[in-house]
Design a protein around this motif. Structure first.
Motif, PDB file in Angstrom:
ATOM      1  N   THR A   1     -16.735 -27.997   9.035  1.00 19.09           N
ATOM      2  CA  THR A   1     -15.474 -27.276   8.846  1.00 19.09           C
ATOM      3  C   THR A   1     -15.303 -26.869   7.395  1.00 19.09           C
ATOM      4  O   THR A   1     -14.954 -25.728   7.089  1.00 19.09           O
TER       5      THR A   1
ATOM      6  N   ASP B   1     -11.905 -17.170  14.929  1.00 20.27           N
ATOM      7  CA  ASP B   1     -11.592 -18.589  14.808  1.00 20.27           C
ATOM      8  C   ASP B   1     -11.752 -19.067  13.367  1.00 20.27           C
ATOM      9  O   ASP B   1     -10.972 -19.892  12.881  1.00 20.27           O
ATOM     10  N   GLU B   2     -12.740 -18.530  12.654  1.00 17.34           N
ATOM     11  CA  GLU B   2     -12.918 -18.902  11.253  1.00 17.34           C
ATOM     12  C   GLU B   2     -11.787 -18.338  10.390  1.00 17.34           C
ATOM     13  O   GLU B   2     -11.324 -19.004   9.458  1.00 17.34           O
TER      14      GLU B   2
ATOM     15  N   ASN C   1      -8.736 -17.824  11.367  1.00 18.66           N
ATOM     16  CA  ASN C   1      -7.567 -18.669  11.623  1.00 18.66           C
ATOM     17  C   ASN C   1      -7.647 -19.975  10.837  1.00 18.66           C
ATOM     18  O   ASN C   1      -6.640 -20.459  10.306  1.00 18.66           O
ATOM     19  N   LEU C   2      -8.826 -20.549  10.757  1.00 17.92           N
ATOM     20  CA  LEU C   2      -9.022 -21.758   9.960  1.00 17.92           C
ATOM     21  C   LEU C   2      -8.743 -21.479   8.487  1.00 17.92           C
ATOM     22  O   LEU C   2      -8.084 -22.268   7.795  1.00 17.92           O
TER      23      LEU C   2
ATOM     24  N   VAL D   1      -5.902 -10.790  15.313  1.00 14.11           N
ATOM     25  CA  VAL D   1      -5.175 -11.953  14.816  1.00 14.11           C
ATOM     26  C   VAL D   1      -4.046 -11.480  13.916  1.00 14.11           C
ATOM     27  O   VAL D   1      -4.240 -10.601  13.072  1.00 14.11           O
TER      28      VAL D   1
ATOM     29  N   THR E   1     -17.495 -24.004   6.360  1.00 12.56           N
ATOM     30  CA  THR E   1     -16.900 -22.717   6.715  1.00 12.56           C
ATOM     31  C   THR E   1     -15.847 -22.309   5.695  1.00 12.56           C
ATOM     32  O   THR E   1     -15.821 -21.164   5.228  1.00 12.56           O
TER      33      THR E   1
ATOM     34  N   ARG F   1     -15.539 -13.910  12.211  1.00 20.18           N
ATOM     35  CA  ARG F   1     -15.066 -14.467  13.474  1.00 20.18           C
ATOM     36  C   ARG F   1     -13.599 -14.803  13.388  1.00 20.18           C
ATOM     37  O   ARG F   1     -13.114 -15.297  12.351  1.00 20.18           O
TER      38      ARG F   1
ATOM     39  N   GLN G   1     -10.968  -9.160  19.310  1.00 20.29           N
ATOM     40  CA  GLN G   1      -9.812 -10.011  19.063  1.00 20.29           C
ATOM     41  C   GLN G   1      -8.997  -9.473  17.886  1.00 20.29           C
ATOM     42  O   GLN G   1      -9.537  -8.962  16.920  1.00 20.29           O
TER      43      GLN G   1
END
Length: 199
Positions: free
Chosen positions: A92, A68-69, A71-72, A31, A95, A66, A29
């Motif tokens: 959340t 997704d992490e 992006n968070l 980003v 993380t 990761r 991926q």
């Protein structure tokens, strides 16, 4: 009603700025990100993104991380995102604390700790979380809450049985003794022996 979070004019301006960084992850991926936001927020990213001439890289990889992490993490760096992005559970914020700790974003760690103290009830994992990431105020809150229900939290409190936490353990020891019907004198003697035992 005033706009909030990512709908505010300031946040919209940031989101409308073209992203100038590609971040690649182990699973392939990629980003898009704002390099300047990362550089201003994190000294670790500043070193990672800046070359010897002071220019910013346009592509990096984050092995072991990761998408997704990340992006968070990016979202948490935007204006008011912690307050208005529905980041309401401890997992959340665990993380976010981990990313803030690793990438040395002290302001984000403080915001996470503020939220945990105000909004997330103390559970069996909360003390470990606070100790891992040096959240001193959250640690104090956990101990205070755990004192109210020692049978439930006695296993979690064993995390304090280290030389770094001797003072906290001394305060808790009489309460733990009372909870298991041990004479305070015997428990204090036992605690003292353990404290001075060679490592």
């Amino acid at each position: 009603m005033a706009e909030t979070g990512l709908k505010t004019p300031a946040a919209k301006k940031i989101l409308n700025v073209p992203k100038d960084l590609e971040v690649k992850f182990d699973d392939g991926q990629v980003v898009q990100a704002h390099a300047l936001i990362l550089v201003l927020a994190s000294p670790v990213f500043r070193d990672l993104l800046t070359d010897d001439q002071g220019s910013l890289h346009t592509k990096i990889s984050l092995p072991g991380k990761r998408a997704d992490e990340f992006n968070l993490f990016q979202q948490a760096l935007l204006p008011a995102s912690l307050r208005f992005a529905a980041l309401t559970d401890e997992a959340t914020f665990f993380t976010l604390c981990r990313w803030a700790h690793e990438y040395e974003v002290d302001a984000l760690k403080t915001l996470c700790e503020d939220h945990l103290i105000a909004s997330v009830p103390v559970t069996e994992t909360s003390l470990e979380h606070a100790l891992t990431f040096g959240l001193a105020r959250r640690q104090a809150q956990c101990i205070a809450e755990m004192k109210k229900d020692l049978p439930r939290f006695v296993v979690s409190l064993r995390l304090l049985a280290t030389r770094q936490n001797v003072e906290e353990l001394k305060d808790l020891w009489p309460l733990l003794c009372a909870a298991v019907f041990i004479e305070p004198y015997e428990s204090e003697r036992s605690c003292s022996a353990r404290t001075h035992a060679p490592s």
